[in-house]
Enzyme design. Structure first.
Site, short mmCIF file in Angstrom:
data_model
loop_
_atom_site.label_atom_id
_atom_site.label_comp_id
_atom_site.label_asym_id
_atom_site.label_seq_id
_atom_site.Cartn_x
_atom_site.Cartn_y
_atom_site.Cartn_z
N HIS A 157 68.39 74.38 20.25
CA HIS A 157 68.61 74.60 19.11
C HIS A 157 69.14 74.10 17.91
O HIS A 157 69.36 74.37 16.94
CB HIS A 157 69.07 75.97 18.62
CG HIS A 157 69.50 76.76 19.41
ND1 HIS A 157 68.94 77.69 20.32
CD2 HIS A 157 70.76 76.82 20.96
CE1 HIS A 157 68.84 78.70 21.33
NE2 HIS A 157 70.02 77.47 21.68
N LYS A 284 63.59 54.22 -0.39
CA LYS A 284 62.87 54.90 1.16
C LYS A 284 61.75 53.92 1.74
O LYS A 284 61.36 52.86 0.49
CB LYS A 284 62.17 55.52 -0.28
CG LYS A 284 62.67 56.61 -1.11
CD LYS A 284 63.24 58.09 -0.51
CE LYS A 284 62.01 58.31 -0.39
NZ LYS A 284 62.10 60.57 0.48
N GLU A 291 54.48 61.38 9.82
CA GLU A 291 53.88 62.11 8.96
C GLU A 291 52.77 63.11 9.22
O GLU A 291 52.23 64.15 10.14
CB GLU A 291 54.73 62.47 7.95
CG GLU A 291 55.97 61.98 7.47
CD GLU A 291 56.55 61.73 6.42
OE1 GLU A 291 57.15 62.88 5.19
OE2 GLU A 291 56.16 60.94 5.34
#
Ligand code: ARG
Length: 463
Positions: A157, A284, A291
């Site tokens: 989970h 960043k 992705e």
């Protein structure tokens, strides 16, 4: 002007829109190598069976070789008016060698021709995917061996569940990609029969030798039913189904990479080679490759769905609908190949941050199961009672805002008097993973053994 290949009974040429919807050359030109190989095999067989003369066959083979090099060095002119790769090649052959070119299509149709070309293309692609899966598994197995003892949180989970090792986590993916490889090989073996010589749908009256062309093209045997041979596209569906599962597995790993390399997790460092920066936020480093691997899944599943819908309810044998089998399949399968390459590069460079992972592994009361197991093993409590006692101790730790191994012995004994100082020996994450020695469990000894088994297996497979 009516079509040179089939225009005998046509007075008029096609409408511009007809040409637009009918032509497949913009994408099926990809099949040129397979088309030429198929034609060469066919005409050699025709000569052997004295259906064409040896002289004509030689001219045809030479002409086809010229066309092959023209296409490869970019001097070939593809024409939409000639619809597809088959007619583009044949028309050029006529320009090169004259009327003998017209003998190539004896005892053959574009229906068995395209089925043959596409099978050969899918077969090559499956072989590429097979090798790429092997490369990825190799990278993962090597990394798993190196990090067999590095502890990380195991999740269910996406909640901290029990500590596992990074190596164990990577080997889970090796198992998945091994099943994928099995599916790829399975699809290949079923695909490997030749439709060539089925002609339009009914076979031919010429004394052709289908076994000969099958062997020359590396097929195990000719397909036994001519209707099936020209109408079957199962091999593409199977390839795309296998690709879909590969994509599913890749997307799960990609998702984990995205999570792991976030500042909040900081479990892994991604190499510069597979990341990008932001044009506005200088801090960043984005996991774009991961992705995109995750996202490619959409077009791969789409290709599978697309083809299943095209094929559904088609009557035997060939229908032009089946020309729509190629574009999405090309895209879906080459996307799978690209995604595998990107994932292999990413995983090769990716470095786990053992310290952060270990710290995270110890939080979230991840060794609570070890505490319960100790209560069963040492003082002999039934597991259900041990579970209850452990729950109370965890509750106490939560209340005090401390980790499990910081709960004092007296506090533990207040819950269960049979607890002794020995309990602390199982509350560390290292002890926890080391104790998971059951077959398939996460203990470093197991992981090392499995990683070595895979490396040996993979070395065998590439030989
Ligand atoms: N371009 C066609 C395809 O990809 C080749 C077969 C055409 N056959 C025909 N009977 N029109 O399906």
């Amino acid at each position: 002007m009516s079509n040179r290949m089939w225009g005998g009974r046509f007075a008029d040429g096609p409408d511009a829109i007809m040409e637009e919807i009918n032509a497949s050359i913009d994408y099926d030109r990809k099949l040129y190598r397979q088309d030429i190989a198929g034609s060469k095999a066919h005409v050699r067989m025709l000569a052997t069976r004295h259906i064409v003369t040896a002289d004509d066959a030689d001219k045809i083979v030479q002409g086809l070789d010229t066309i092959l090099s023209e296409i490869e060095n970019g001097t070939f002119t593809f024409s939409r008016a000639l619809e597809d790769i088959h007619m583009n090649v044949e028309a050029r052959l006529a320009e090169l060698i004259g009327p003998a070119a017209g003998r190539l299509h004896t005892g053959r149709s574009r229906n068995d021709q395209v089925a043959t070309d596409f099978r050969l293309w899918v077969r090559d692609t499956l072989d590429t995917l097979d090798g790429q899966l092997g490369d990825l598994m190799q990278v993962l197995a090597e990394k798993a061996e190196r990090h067999a003892g590095d502890v990380m949180p195991g999740f269910t989970h996406l909640q901290s569940a029990q500590p596992v090792t990074f190596g164990h986590h990577l080997l889970a993916y090796v198992e998945m990609f091994a099943r994928d490889r099995g599916r790829v090989r399975d699809a290949r073996s079923r695909l490997n029969e030749s439709p060539l010589g089925a002609a339009a749908l009914a076979g031919t009256s010429f004394p052709i030798d289908r076994k000969m062309t099958a062997a020359e093209l590396g097929f195990d045997q000719p397909m036994a039913n001519s209707l099936d041979a020209v109408s079957d596209r199962d091999f593409v569906v199977e390839a795309l189904a296998a690709a879909s599962l590969i994509a599913m597995h890749l997307s799960r790993l990609a998702e984990e990479i995205v999570i792991w390399c976030s500042a909040q997790f900081a479990f892994v460092k991604l190499s510069d080679k597979f990341s990008t920066g932001s044009s506005i936020m200088p801090q960043k480093k984005n996991p774009d490759a991961a992705e995109l691997v995750r996202a490619k899944t959409g077009r791969i599943y789409g290709a599978l769905q697309g083809l299943l819908v095209v094929m559904k309810g088609l009557p035997l044998a060939y229908s032009k609908d089946m020309q729509e089998d190629k574009e999405q399949a090309f895209d879906g399968l080459s996307s799978t190949s690209l995604a595998l390459a990107a994932m292999t590069g990413m995983m090769r460079d990716l470095e786990p941050v053992a310290k952060t992972m270990k710290k995270a592994a110890g939080s979230g009361y991840s060794t609570a199961t070890d505490l319960a197991d100790w209560l069963v093993r040492v003082p002999g409590l039934p597991f259900r009672d041990a579970h209850h006692v452990t729950g109370k101790i965890v509750g106490l730790a939560v209340e005090k805002g401390i980790d499990l191994h910081r709960v004092s012995l007296s506090d533990m004994q207040a819950v269960e008097p049979k607890i002794t100082n020995d309990i602390y020996s199982v509350l560390s994450v290292d002890k926890s993973v080391r104790s998971r020695t059951s077959y398939g469990g996460t203990s470093p000894v197991n992981v090392r053994k499995q990683a070595r088994r895979w490396k040996k297996e993979l070395a065998k497979a590439t030989r």
